[in-house]
Design a protein around this motif. Structure first.
Motif, PDB file in Angstrom:
ATOM      1  N   ALA A 153       0.828  -1.206   0.000  1.00 28.91           N
ATOM      2  CA  ALA A 153       0.000   0.000   0.000  1.00 28.91           C
ATOM      3  C   ALA A 153       0.865   1.259   0.000  1.00 28.91           C
ATOM      4  N   ILE A 154       1.894   1.298   0.833  1.00 27.71           N
ATOM      5  CA  ILE A 154       2.715   2.504   0.906  1.00 27.71           C
ATOM      6  C   ILE A 154       3.519   2.696  -0.378  1.00 27.71           C
ATOM      7  N   VAL A 155       4.000   1.595  -0.964  1.00 23.96           N
ATOM      8  CA  VAL A 155       4.722   1.704  -2.239  1.00 23.96           C
ATOM      9  C   VAL A 155       3.781   2.198  -3.328  1.00 23.96           C
ATOM     10  N   ARG A 156       2.556   1.666  -3.337  1.00 24.31           N
ATOM     11  CA  ARG A 156       1.585   2.098  -4.350  1.00 24.31           C
ATOM     12  C   ARG A 156       1.267   3.577  -4.232  1.00 24.31           C
ATOM     13  N   VAL A 157       1.136   4.088  -3.009  1.00 26.84           N
ATOM     14  CA  VAL A 157       0.857   5.503  -2.806  1.00 26.84           C
ATOM     15  C   VAL A 157       1.977   6.358  -3.389  1.00 26.84           C
ATOM     16  N   VAL A 158       3.221   5.985  -3.107  1.00 18.85           N
ATOM     17  CA  VAL A 158       4.353   6.769  -3.604  1.00 18.85           C
ATOM     18  C   VAL A 158       4.393   6.735  -5.131  1.00 18.85           C
ATOM     19  N   VAL A 159       4.238   5.559  -5.706  1.00 17.61           N
ATOM     20  CA  VAL A 159       4.296   5.447  -7.173  1.00 17.61           C
ATOM     21  C   VAL A 159       3.165   6.252  -7.815  1.00 17.61           C
ATOM     22  N   TYR A 160       1.985   6.207  -7.214  1.00 20.12           N
ATOM     23  CA  TYR A 160       0.866   6.982  -7.769  1.00 20.12           C
ATOM     24  C   TYR A 160       1.156   8.476  -7.745  1.00 20.12           C
ATOM     25  N   HIS A 161       1.718   8.958  -6.660  1.00 23.29           N
ATOM     26  CA  HIS A 161       1.975  10.396  -6.564  1.00 23.29           C
ATOM     27  C   HIS A 161       3.046  10.860  -7.540  1.00 23.29           C
ATOM     28  N   VAL A 162       3.933   9.959  -7.923  1.00 24.45           N
ATOM     29  CA  VAL A 162       4.934  10.313  -8.930  1.00 24.45           C
ATOM     30  C   VAL A 162       4.340  10.253 -10.329  1.00 24.45           C
ATOM     31  N   THR A 163       3.588   9.204 -10.616  1.00 25.63           N
ATOM     32  CA  THR A 163       3.127   8.979 -11.983  1.00 25.63           C
ATOM     33  C   THR A 163       1.764   9.596 -12.284  1.00 25.63           C
ATOM     34  N   VAL A 191      -0.041  15.607   2.409  1.00 29.12           N
ATOM     35  CA  VAL A 191      -0.372  14.300   2.969  1.00 29.12           C
ATOM     36  C   VAL A 191      -0.812  14.385   4.425  1.00 29.12           C
ATOM     37  N   ILE A 192      -0.694  15.547   5.046  1.00 28.98           N
ATOM     38  CA  ILE A 192      -1.070  15.691   6.449  1.00 28.98           C
ATOM     39  C   ILE A 192      -2.562  15.409   6.653  1.00 28.98           C
ATOM     40  N   LEU A 249       5.508   5.356   8.349  1.00 30.21           N
ATOM     41  CA  LEU A 249       5.081   6.728   8.588  1.00 30.21           C
ATOM     42  C   LEU A 249       6.104   7.721   8.053  1.00 30.21           C
ATOM     43  N   THR A 250       7.370   7.417   8.236  1.00 30.99           N
ATOM     44  CA  THR A 250       8.426   8.287   7.707  1.00 30.99           C
ATOM     45  C   THR A 250       8.362   8.359   6.187  1.00 30.99           C
ATOM     46  N   VAL A 251       8.216   7.209   5.544  1.00 36.35           N
ATOM     47  CA  VAL A 251       8.115   7.188   4.079  1.00 36.35           C
ATOM     48  C   VAL A 251       6.907   7.994   3.627  1.00 36.35           C
ATOM     49  N   TYR A 252       5.792   7.808   4.300  1.00 34.17           N
ATOM     50  CA  TYR A 252       4.568   8.489   3.894  1.00 34.17           C
ATOM     51  C   TYR A 252       4.698  10.011   4.033  1.00 34.17           C
ATOM     52  N   LEU A 253       5.217  10.465   5.147  1.00 35.09           N
ATOM     53  CA  LEU A 253       5.280  11.904   5.398  1.00 35.09           C
ATOM     54  C   LEU A 253       6.299  12.623   4.523  1.00 35.09           C
ATOM     55  N   TRP A 254       7.380  11.932   4.156  1.00 41.47           N
ATOM     56  CA  TRP A 254       8.478  12.608   3.456  1.00 41.47           C
ATOM     57  C   TRP A 254       8.457  12.439   1.943  1.00 41.47           C
ATOM     58  N   HIS A 255       7.660  11.514   1.414  1.00 41.89           N
ATOM     59  CA  HIS A 255       7.781  11.292  -0.027  1.00 41.89           C
ATOM     60  C   HIS A 255       7.234  12.448  -0.850  1.00 41.89           C
ATOM     61  N   MET A 256       6.148  13.077  -0.377  1.00 38.88           N
ATOM     62  CA  MET A 256       5.516  14.107  -1.189  1.00 38.88           C
ATOM     63  C   MET A 256       6.392  15.354  -1.378  1.00 38.88           C
ATOM     64  N   PRO A 257       7.132  15.817  -0.372  1.00 42.06           N
ATOM     65  CA  PRO A 257       8.041  16.938  -0.630  1.00 42.06           C
ATOM     66  C   PRO A 257       9.026  16.662  -1.765  1.00 42.06           C
ATOM     67  N   PHE A 258       9.498  15.423  -1.859  1.00 40.79           N
ATOM     68  CA  PHE A 258      10.431  15.096  -2.937  1.00 40.79           C
ATOM     69  C   PHE A 258       9.727  15.009  -4.281  1.00 40.79           C
ATOM     70  N   VAL A 259       8.493  14.509  -4.290  1.00 42.50           N
ATOM     71  CA  VAL A 259       7.720  14.504  -5.539  1.00 42.50           C
ATOM     72  C   VAL A 259       7.560  15.927  -6.062  1.00 42.50           C
ATOM     73  N   VAL A 260       7.200  16.840  -5.161  1.00 41.68           N
ATOM     74  CA  VAL A 260       7.002  18.243  -5.554  1.00 41.68           C
ATOM     75  C   VAL A 260       8.320  18.870  -5.987  1.00 41.68           C
ATOM     76  N   ALA A 261       9.399  18.608  -5.244  1.00 36.09           N
ATOM     77  CA  ALA A 261      10.686  19.225  -5.556  1.00 36.09           C
ATOM     78  C   ALA A 261      11.247  18.745  -6.887  1.00 36.09           C
ATOM     79  N   LEU A 262      11.007  17.477  -7.219  1.00 41.20           N
ATOM     80  CA  LEU A 262      11.568  16.923  -8.446  1.00 41.20           C
ATOM     81  C   LEU A 262      10.769  17.297  -9.685  1.00 41.20           C
ATOM     82  N   THR A 263       9.522  17.689  -9.515  1.00 42.70           N
ATOM     83  CA  THR A 263       8.674  17.962 -10.680  1.00 42.70           C
ATOM     84  C   THR A 263       9.266  19.016 -11.608  1.00 42.70           C
ATOM     85  N   PRO A 264       9.646  20.225 -11.137  1.00 41.24           N
ATOM     86  CA  PRO A 264      10.231  21.194 -12.072  1.00 41.24           C
ATOM     87  C   PRO A 264      11.585  20.757 -12.610  1.00 41.24           C
TER      88      PRO A 264
END
Length: 376
Positions: free
Chosen positions: A13-23, A113-114, A265-280
């Motif tokens: 589930a946590i891997v799927r969430v991260v992959v979805y937010h990237v793709t 994600v908060i 919990l660490t993976v969940y809370l921290w992945h979205m900042p990196f998704v946003v930072a890497l987008t541009p």
């Protein structure tokens, strides 16, 4: 004894969430409705805690949930204050997010994600009463969130957003109660499979008839999401195997599942900042969302960066769980304390076969890949 099947579900589930937010692939939400699954696993854990500890389980859940959030707040709140976030008493919501904490323009995306922690807190507070009702009238209690959501979606009851969230995800949480009680496992196949099929068909029909801005993305369709996810949960929990023996035969896979569970919990809370930072950045080098190679690189980069942060601050989850801190979990035998989830919840039986089993993105507008926000 840990139920590694539940650990595996949580990891997927946590891997799927991260992959979805990237793709941003909407199909992923249909194939694996990860957020509802995480709420169901958390509900099962909460029922186990309430059975054993009573209302004291509420404080125990908060102890497991909040420290990792405070680490995020220590880093990002000062950065937001320096970049335009007004100072106000609402900033204290970053310590205890019973409502959406304030954020500035970039923080609203990076920390979207908060919303999951906000909903989780309310579900924890509601659980002692809900569990009391569930033990006395399980079926009416289980149906109540879904009936509430139907009334909201068809316009009978124009409820505030917090009640809509209860309608959507508290139903999954209560299915976790049913899993803990053994109700799902005891359902005969002649009842479980037709019921799951009916829910899936009803949810699918509602999704097709009410497409959102991203097409058939569950995050844009509350009622369709709830029905489709309920069908999925009935199958994956109602017909859960006793274990996954093949996992123990692969040291790499077994260790990965352990790490993802204890650092979810660490993976969940921290992945979205990196998704946003890497987008541009990736747009500059031409890795569009239509480029499979570019997407694969982005996914790997996000996991690599999250991995570095996890090495740096993931031990906070061990401290919150009252375990010996480890740099990389699973290196030595651990006491069966509480199996951590992406929501910061953990299993008091670490996902045990006895039923003491067992994350999201603010449902503001959804959380995102190309920085459109989606729940996951």
């Amino acid at each position: 004894m840990r139920n590694r099947y539940l650990d595996l579900l949580r990891s997927l589930a946590i891997v799927r969430v991260v992959v979805y937010h990237v793709t941003g692939w909407a199909t992923l939400t249909l194939v694996f409705p990860a957020m509802s699954v995480m709420f169901a696993l958390a509900g099962s854990l909460m029922a186990a805690s309430l059975t054993r500890s009573g209302p004291a389980a509420v404080g125990r859940r908060l102890r497991r949930l909040l420290p990792s959030l405070w680490v995020v707040a220590v880093v990002f709140v000062p950065a937001m204050l320096f970049t335009g976030l007004p100072v106000s008493p609402r900033v204290l919501l970053w310590l205890f997010p019973v409502a959406d904490p304030p954020a500035n323009h970039w923080g609203a995306l990076a920390l979207s994600v908060i919303w999951y922690l906000r909903d989780y807190l309310w579900f924890v507070f509601a659980s002692p009463v809900a569990f009391w009702l569930f033990r006395r009238a399980p079926l009416p209690t289980l149906l109540a969130p879904y009936l509430l959501l139907v009334m909201i979606e068809v316009g009978i009851y124009p409820a505030p957003p917090v009640l809509r969230e209860f309608g959507l995800y508290f139903g999954a949480w209560l299915l976790g109660f049913a899993h803990h009680a053994g109700m799902l496992r005891r359902l005969s196949s002649w009842l479980l499979y037709p019921l799951a099929l009916a829910l899936a068909v009803g949810g699918g029909a509602w999704i097709v008839g009410h497409p959102g801005p991203r097409g058939y993305d569950l995050n844009d369709n509350h009622l369709g999401n709830a029905l489709w996810s309920a069908a999925f949960i009935l199958i994956v929990l109602g017909r859960a195997p006793a274990g996954v023996s093949w996992l123990n035969r692969s040291r790499l896979a077994e260790r990965a599942v352990t790490v993802l569970n204890r650092r979810a919990l660490t993976v969940y809370l921290w992945h979205m900042p990196f998704v946003v930072a890497l987008t541009p950045l990736v747009d500059v080098v031409g890795w569009s969302h239509q480029d499979p190679v570019g997407l694969a690189i982005r996914v790997l980069l996000v996991f690599a960066l999250v991995g570095l942060v996890t090495l740096a601050v993931g031990w906070v989850e061990d401290v919150a769980a009252r375990r010996r801190p480890e740099l990389i979990p699973g290196g030595s035998a651990q006491p069966a304390d509480e199996a951590v989830q992406p929501d910061g919840d953990t299993s008091d039986g670490a996902g045990t076969t006895s039923g003491r089993a067992v994350v999201p993105a603010q449902r503001v507008a959804g959380e995102e890949p190309s920085v459109t926000l989606n729940a996951g």
